[in-house]
Design a protein around this motif. Structure first.
Motif, mmCIF file in Angstrom:
data_model
loop_
_atom_site.group_PDB
_atom_site.id
_atom_site.type_symbol
_atom_site.label_atom_id
_atom_site.label_comp_id
_atom_site.label_asym_id
_atom_site.label_seq_id
_atom_site.Cartn_x
_atom_site.Cartn_y
_atom_site.Cartn_z
ATOM 1 N N ASP A 5 -18.907 22.489 -26.990
ATOM 2 C CA ASP A 5 -18.366 21.644 -25.918
ATOM 3 C C ASP A 5 -18.446 20.163 -26.283
ATOM 4 O O ASP A 5 -18.423 19.302 -25.429
ATOM 5 C CB ASP A 5 -19.098 21.908 -24.587
ATOM 6 N N SER A 6 -18.538 19.883 -27.593
ATOM 7 C CA SER A 6 -18.568 18.476 -28.012
ATOM 8 C C SER A 6 -17.245 18.098 -28.668
ATOM 9 O O SER A 6 -16.552 18.938 -29.240
ATOM 10 C CB SER A 6 -19.726 18.237 -28.987
ATOM 11 N N PHE A 7 -16.918 16.825 -28.576
ATOM 12 C CA PHE A 7 -15.675 16.323 -29.145
ATOM 13 C C PHE A 7 -15.671 16.520 -30.666
ATOM 14 O O PHE A 7 -14.648 16.864 -31.257
ATOM 15 C CB PHE A 7 -15.536 14.846 -28.783
ATOM 16 N N ASN A 8 -16.842 16.330 -31.279
ATOM 17 C CA ASN A 8 -16.953 16.465 -32.738
ATOM 18 C C ASN A 8 -16.559 17.863 -33.208
ATOM 19 O O ASN A 8 -15.949 18.024 -34.259
ATOM 20 C CB ASN A 8 -18.388 16.190 -33.203
ATOM 21 N N TYR A 9 -16.951 18.869 -32.422
ATOM 22 C CA TYR A 9 -16.616 20.235 -32.830
ATOM 23 C C TYR A 9 -15.102 20.413 -32.883
ATOM 24 O O TYR A 9 -14.573 21.021 -33.819
ATOM 25 C CB TYR A 9 -17.229 21.282 -31.877
ATOM 26 N N TRP A 10 -14.411 19.872 -31.897
ATOM 27 C CA TRP A 10 -12.959 20.100 -31.851
ATOM 28 C C TRP A 10 -12.246 19.322 -32.946
ATOM 29 O O TRP A 10 -11.219 19.778 -33.448
ATOM 30 C CB TRP A 10 -12.420 19.809 -30.443
ATOM 31 N N LEU A 11 -12.823 18.190 -33.339
ATOM 32 C CA LEU A 11 -12.268 17.477 -34.497
ATOM 33 C C LEU A 11 -12.438 18.338 -35.748
ATOM 34 O O LEU A 11 -11.524 18.501 -36.558
ATOM 35 C CB LEU A 11 -13.006 16.147 -34.703
ATOM 36 N N PHE A 12 -13.651 18.880 -35.874
ATOM 37 C CA PHE A 12 -13.972 19.744 -37.011
ATOM 38 C C PHE A 12 -13.061 20.967 -37.030
ATOM 39 O O PHE A 12 -12.501 21.339 -38.070
ATOM 40 C CB PHE A 12 -15.450 20.158 -36.911
ATOM 41 N N PHE A 13 -12.888 21.576 -35.862
ATOM 42 C CA PHE A 13 -12.066 22.785 -35.772
ATOM 43 C C PHE A 13 -10.607 22.473 -36.117
ATOM 44 O O PHE A 13 -9.956 23.241 -36.844
ATOM 45 C CB PHE A 13 -12.175 23.393 -34.366
ATOM 46 N N ILE A 57 -15.171 31.051 -26.288
ATOM 47 C CA ILE A 57 -14.736 29.995 -27.215
ATOM 48 C C ILE A 57 -14.777 30.521 -28.656
ATOM 49 O O ILE A 57 -13.848 30.296 -29.443
ATOM 50 C CB ILE A 57 -15.615 28.726 -27.065
ATOM 51 N N ALA A 58 -15.850 31.252 -28.984
ATOM 52 C CA ALA A 58 -15.988 31.796 -30.342
ATOM 53 C C ALA A 58 -14.833 32.747 -30.660
ATOM 54 O O ALA A 58 -14.220 32.667 -31.728
ATOM 55 C CB ALA A 58 -17.324 32.530 -30.474
ATOM 56 N N ARG A 59 -14.514 33.618 -29.710
ATOM 57 C CA ARG A 59 -13.439 34.592 -29.943
ATOM 58 C C ARG A 59 -12.081 33.898 -30.028
ATOM 59 O O ARG A 59 -11.242 34.259 -30.849
ATOM 60 C CB ARG A 59 -13.422 35.635 -28.821
ATOM 61 N N GLY A 60 -11.909 32.890 -29.183
ATOM 62 C CA GLY A 60 -10.646 32.140 -29.203
ATOM 63 C C GLY A 60 -10.463 31.402 -30.522
ATOM 64 O O GLY A 60 -9.382 31.453 -31.125
ATOM 65 N N CYS A 61 -11.524 30.763 -30.987
ATOM 66 C CA CYS A 61 -11.439 30.022 -32.253
ATOM 67 C C CYS A 61 -11.163 30.991 -33.411
ATOM 68 O O CYS A 61 -10.355 30.703 -34.297
ATOM 69 C CB CYS A 61 -12.730 29.256 -32.516
ATOM 70 N N VAL A 121 -6.072 23.121 -39.978
ATOM 71 C CA VAL A 121 -4.978 22.524 -40.756
ATOM 72 C C VAL A 121 -5.213 22.752 -42.253
ATOM 73 O O VAL A 121 -4.297 23.163 -42.985
ATOM 74 C CB VAL A 121 -4.838 21.017 -40.435
ATOM 75 N N VAL A 122 -6.440 22.512 -42.693
ATOM 76 C CA VAL A 122 -6.737 22.674 -44.127
ATOM 77 C C VAL A 122 -6.535 24.129 -44.545
ATOM 78 O O VAL A 122 -5.914 24.410 -45.572
ATOM 79 C CB VAL A 122 -8.177 22.193 -44.460
ATOM 80 N N LEU A 134 -16.764 27.371 -47.013
ATOM 81 C CA LEU A 134 -17.254 25.988 -47.150
ATOM 82 C C LEU A 134 -17.334 25.305 -45.785
ATOM 83 O O LEU A 134 -18.330 24.655 -45.465
ATOM 84 C CB LEU A 134 -16.346 25.189 -48.093
ATOM 85 N N PHE A 135 -16.283 25.480 -44.985
ATOM 86 C CA PHE A 135 -16.307 24.881 -43.643
ATOM 87 C C PHE A 135 -17.458 25.458 -42.823
ATOM 88 O O PHE A 135 -18.094 24.753 -42.051
ATOM 89 C CB PHE A 135 -14.979 25.103 -42.922
ATOM 90 N N SER A 136 -17.711 26.747 -42.985
ATOM 91 C CA SER A 136 -18.799 27.376 -42.232
ATOM 92 C C SER A 136 -20.149 26.797 -42.647
ATOM 93 O O SER A 136 -21.026 26.573 -41.810
ATOM 94 C CB SER A 136 -18.790 28.891 -42.459
ATOM 95 N N PHE A 137 -20.306 26.550 -43.924
ATOM 96 C CA PHE A 137 -21.556 25.947 -44.401
ATOM 97 C C PHE A 137 -21.690 24.509 -43.882
ATOM 98 O O PHE A 137 -22.788 24.079 -43.509
ATOM 99 C CB PHE A 137 -21.628 25.984 -45.933
#
Lengths: 470, 387
Positions: free
Chosen positions: A4-12, A247-251, A17-18, A33-36
């Motif tokens: 529920d943080s803005f940073n997470y959605w930037l990361f996601f 949220i996890a399932r949606g992502c 996109v990548v 790599l993203f998961s790490f």
């Protein structure tokens, strides 16, 4: 990095996109790599633990698969011991030393290590064990591609609080890269929006009320009656964990993967067995498949079945944390399951289908189940046994009406989801939105949900997801 | 787009036609995200950016007081005359009477407008002026109060004054997204400032919830206040209570006898005396200096470009400043701005002479006697300027 943080959605956003720019195999490496990177936001050192666990479990899988028939069991036991040792060291070392200290009357502080619990270790461990057992049972072939295995273990939407994914369900999804279809996008976006509403509007509203009661504080200068405090925690833990799961399932779906459901409106269960089919489904099915059935399940007579239920539920309780309170919570649920089985067995034949379909009886059963589950949350939330006992004795006291008058949102927020669930008991709205509605209609609904979050969300509280600590 | 001439590793890592592939893969998601963003922005624009919601804002709230003063200015600006706005916090509301000033200046073309927004700061004044006078052509002069003749007198960290966010809710727009948060130095306040501009709905959620609970009552109240505020302010005569002359003693200094002081103001008065006598620590002078320079200069420069002078006057600082022999000479950043010709500082001595208990009803605000004297001083000072 919280969902529920803005940073997470930037990361996601960056991740999606990548990964879309990468070819199939590279996309899987990118995902690892993203998961790490995601995991390193808690503590960069924990990535070593995650990496080590992935590598070890990968090698155990190969060993189990390639070992001669007589050595396969040894390999499996080694894999289980490895995973349980990891979990025990980080999660239960202090608890075990403390318990031994009490038993043998020595000061445990001299040998305590003050270890920081790595987030999600319980989930990582369970997935490692599930993989080893499945390979041993030949339910799933050993994975020969380290990248694929690393995706299974480290995929960030489920990394810290589940759902616990199963090898047989997940690995086939890695075989082909699924294009992101309209239904995937609609479903994923709706799940994420729904999860944000559950977490930010509901869980974070009830959380401070529960905290006020259990920390002997006040909420809006009002003393919180025990009943309201306990109900608030019941609702908080559901909305918090179900919101996280949504949220996890949606992502995951937006990244091209499917996770199993973890909640199916558990507070509308008509009995405790039904509740455990709908609550934290990935954990209860894990316990069933990897603990209850290997213990013998219900194949060795009634007495042994009951003992197995108690063992499984108590260990399931302890899985949540190194505390006797969690064990008590598990024991309580084990006892309820056992009583329910006794009730079913003893009333077989004399409760007809008319009784079972009677609306009043069913409603009463739902209320009774919810009340029992809520009582069960007391040891789960309370700090220790004395606090648990105190809460239980206080349940009849306190001015509930005055509290509800001063906090009208409490009832409103409790009744809105109930009304929605009763009105759409077959999930017709949700299914229609995911399958038949246009993208634009889904966009309108999503916007409405985001406006609800904006207007009614609890911001600035930074209440972490409860299951992150497990 | 990548061609076949690229090395093999590129084809391994990236799709051959990268942009098209990404676009195709994410098309449904991009569509839905853009629609959601457009719909959300449309809702936000209709409700907030058009000012619709602000018509129903709680008038007795912080942001509500800003809007009431905007309405007051709109009511009082007379395009046929030389409008002079006197701007500041509640001390202007209590200490300056536009009605009396206009009576004094009735033979001139001056039209005084008093605008005291309780709790406001120079930062709020800057955005308020921009809102009510975007072209900087409404006024012939802008008169702003200060309560500190020197930077050392500033008693709070106004750079990070959190309440400014609430005041600025109805005053900001998207163009402030970079500049406004940068005026705070604490990262958490910068973050809040950013979210205030991006998600004003979330910032106003407490008020919106109250509005949704009682929409008709709120609409009535807001309308009543908006239509009566200007006249109510004009008719206000000030408080008649006066503070007594006190014997001060001890460390920190405090009144020897509290008998003549109202119970309700004793704690604030105790703090005021301790602060004015230098007992409490103050924020670093450099911080106050930068703050003063930034906001007074910003306001002055904006009006300077249109040839409108900006005056700064000393709002009598408190009832016992004379007794405590506080400095009466201008120094520091405001003196520099005045020397550079950016602001015009009205000579403070006669204003400092008003800092006696008979002119105040509490530790901050002037009573009707003080109000009459300050209004007289200001009106005459501005009449002399030949605006």
């Amino acid at each position: 990095m919280l969902f529920d943080s803005f940073n997470y959605w930037l990361f996601f956003g960056l991740t999606i996109v990548v990964l879309a720019a990468l070819a199939d195999r590279a996309a899987r490496i990118g995902l690892v790599l993203f998961s790490f990177v995601f995991y390193s936001f808690w503590n960069p050192w924990f990535t070593l633990l995650l990496g080590g666990s992935i590598l070890a479990n990968f090698l155990f899988g190969l060993w189990i698969d390639q070992a001669a028939e007589s050595r396969r069991r040894t390999a499996l036991i080694a894999a289980i011991i490895f995973n349980l040792s990891l979990l025990s060291f980080f999660k239960y070392y202090g608890f075990l030393v403390g318990a031994l200290g009490q038993l043998f009357r020595f000061d445990p502080h001299s040998i305590l290590l003050h270890i920081i619990l790595p987030v999600g270790i319980s989930f990582i461990t369970f997935e490692g064990i599930a993989y080893a057992v499945d390979v041993y049972r030949r339910d799933t072939p050993a994975v020969r591609n380290l990248t694929n295995f690393a995706v299974f273990m480290s995929f960030f939407p489920h990394l810290v609080a589940g759902p616990i994914i199963r090898p047989a369900h997940f690995f086939p999804q890695l075989a082909t890269r699924k294009p992101l279809s309209n239904p995937d996008v609609k479903w994923g976006v709706l799940q994420i929006s729904k999860g944000l509403v559950k977490k930010i509007v509901f869980a974070d509203f009830f959380g401070p009320i529960a905290n006020a009661y259990f920390s002997h504080g006040t909420y809006n200068n009002q003393t919180v009656p025990a009943v309201c405090g306990v109900l608030a925690f019941s609702l908080q833990i559901y909305f918090d964990f179900a919101g996280y799961t949504d949220i996890a399932r949606g992502c995951a779906r937006l990244l091209g993967y499917e996770f199993p459901p973890n909640f199916e409106r558990p507070y509308l269960s008509e009995n405790i067995t039904d509740f455990w089919r709908r609550w934290h489904i990935s954990l209860s099915s894990w316990l069933r498949d990897y603990l209850y059935i290997p213990l013998g399940g219900n194949r060795n007579g009634l007495a042994r079945t009951y003992i197995n239920i108690i063992i499984v539920m108590t260990l399931g309780g302890l899985w949540h944390g190194a505390s006797w309170n969690f064990a008590l919570w598990g024991l309580f649920h084990g006892s309820l399951l056992l009583l329910h089985r006794l009730w079913i067995n003893s009333t077989k034949g004399w409760i007809g289908p008319r009784w079972q379909t009677n609306w009043f009886i069913r409603s009463g059963a739902v209320i009774l189940t919810f009340a029992l589950v809520s009582i069960g949350w007391i040891p789960f939330r309370a700090a220790d046994f004395p606090s648990t006992l105190k809460t239980l004795t206080e349940l009849g006291s306190g001015d509930i009406l005055q509290f509800l008058r001063s906090t009208p949102a409490f009832l409103v927020l409790a009744l809105i989801p109930l009304t929605y669930c009763l009105g759409d008991s077959r999930r017709k709205i949700e299914n229609w939105l995911s399958n038949r509605a246009t993208l634009f209609t889904v966009a309108i609904v999503t916007t409405l949900l985001l406006i609800i979050v904006t207007l009614f969300g609890q911001f600035g509280l930074q209440v972490p997801f409860i299951y992150f600590q497990f | 787009m990548l061609s076949a001439s690229h090395p093999l590793w590129i084809h391994f890592f990236l799709q051959p036609s990268l942009a098209i592939t990404v676009f195709r893969r994410l098309l449904p998601l991009t569509k839905i995200v853009l629609w959601v963003a457009a719909l959300y922005v449309a809702f936000d624009t209709v409700v907030i950016r058009t000012g619709f919601y602000f018509n129903y804002l709680e008038p007795e709230s912080i942001a509500g007081s800003v809007l009431l003063n905007r309405t007051l200015v709109e009511h009082r600006v007379d395009k046929s005359r030389a409008n002079v706005i006197v701007l500041g916090d509640s001390r202007v509301g209590e200490g300056f009477s536009a009605k009396q000033a206009n009576e004094i200046a009735k033979d001139t073309k001056l039209n005084f407008i008093g605008c005291g927004i309780p709790g406001s700061t120079p930062r709020v004044c800057n955005y308020f002026l921009r809102k009510i006078d975007p072209e900087r052509t409404q006024f012939s002069a802008v008169v702003i109060m200060t309560d500190a003749l020197t930077d050392a007198e500033v008693n709070e960290d106004f750079v990070n004054y959190k309440l400014d966010l609430n005041y600025c809710l109805p005053l900001l727009n998207w163009s402030d997204l970079q500049s406004f948060p940068a005026t705070f130095s604490k990262p958490e306040l910068q973050e809040r400032a950013r979210s205030l501009i991006t998600f004003p709905l979330a910032f106003a959620q407490t008020d919106i919830k109250a509005l949704l609970l009682h929409p008709i009552d709120r609409a009535r109240k807001a309308s009543l206040w908006q239509s009566n505020y200007a006249n109510g302010t004009d008719d206000y005569a000030g408080q008649s209570v006066a503070l007594p002359d006190l014997e001060l003693e001890g460390a920190p200094l405090h009144p020897r006898d509290w008998a003549d002081i109202r119970e309700s103001i004793r704690p604030q008065l105790r703090d005021y005396i301790a602060l004015a006598s230098g007992y409490y620590p103050r924020p670093p002078v450099a911080l106050a200096k930068n703050y003063h320079r930034l906001w007074y200069e910003k306001i002055a420069r904006a009006y300077q470009a249109k040839g409108v002078p900006v005056y700064v006057f000393l709002m009598p600082r408190g009832p016992y400043h004379r007794k405590l022999a506080c400095p009466t000479a201008l120094a520091g950043s405001l003196a520099e701005l005045s020397a550079e010709g950016i602001i015009r500082f009205i000579p403070p001595e006669r204003y400092a002479a008003l800092e006696i208990p008979g002119n105040f009803f509490d530790q901050l605000h002037m009573n009707s006697t003080g109000r009459a004297q300050l209004t007289d001083l200001l009106a005459h000072a501005l009449m002399e300027q030949k605006l």
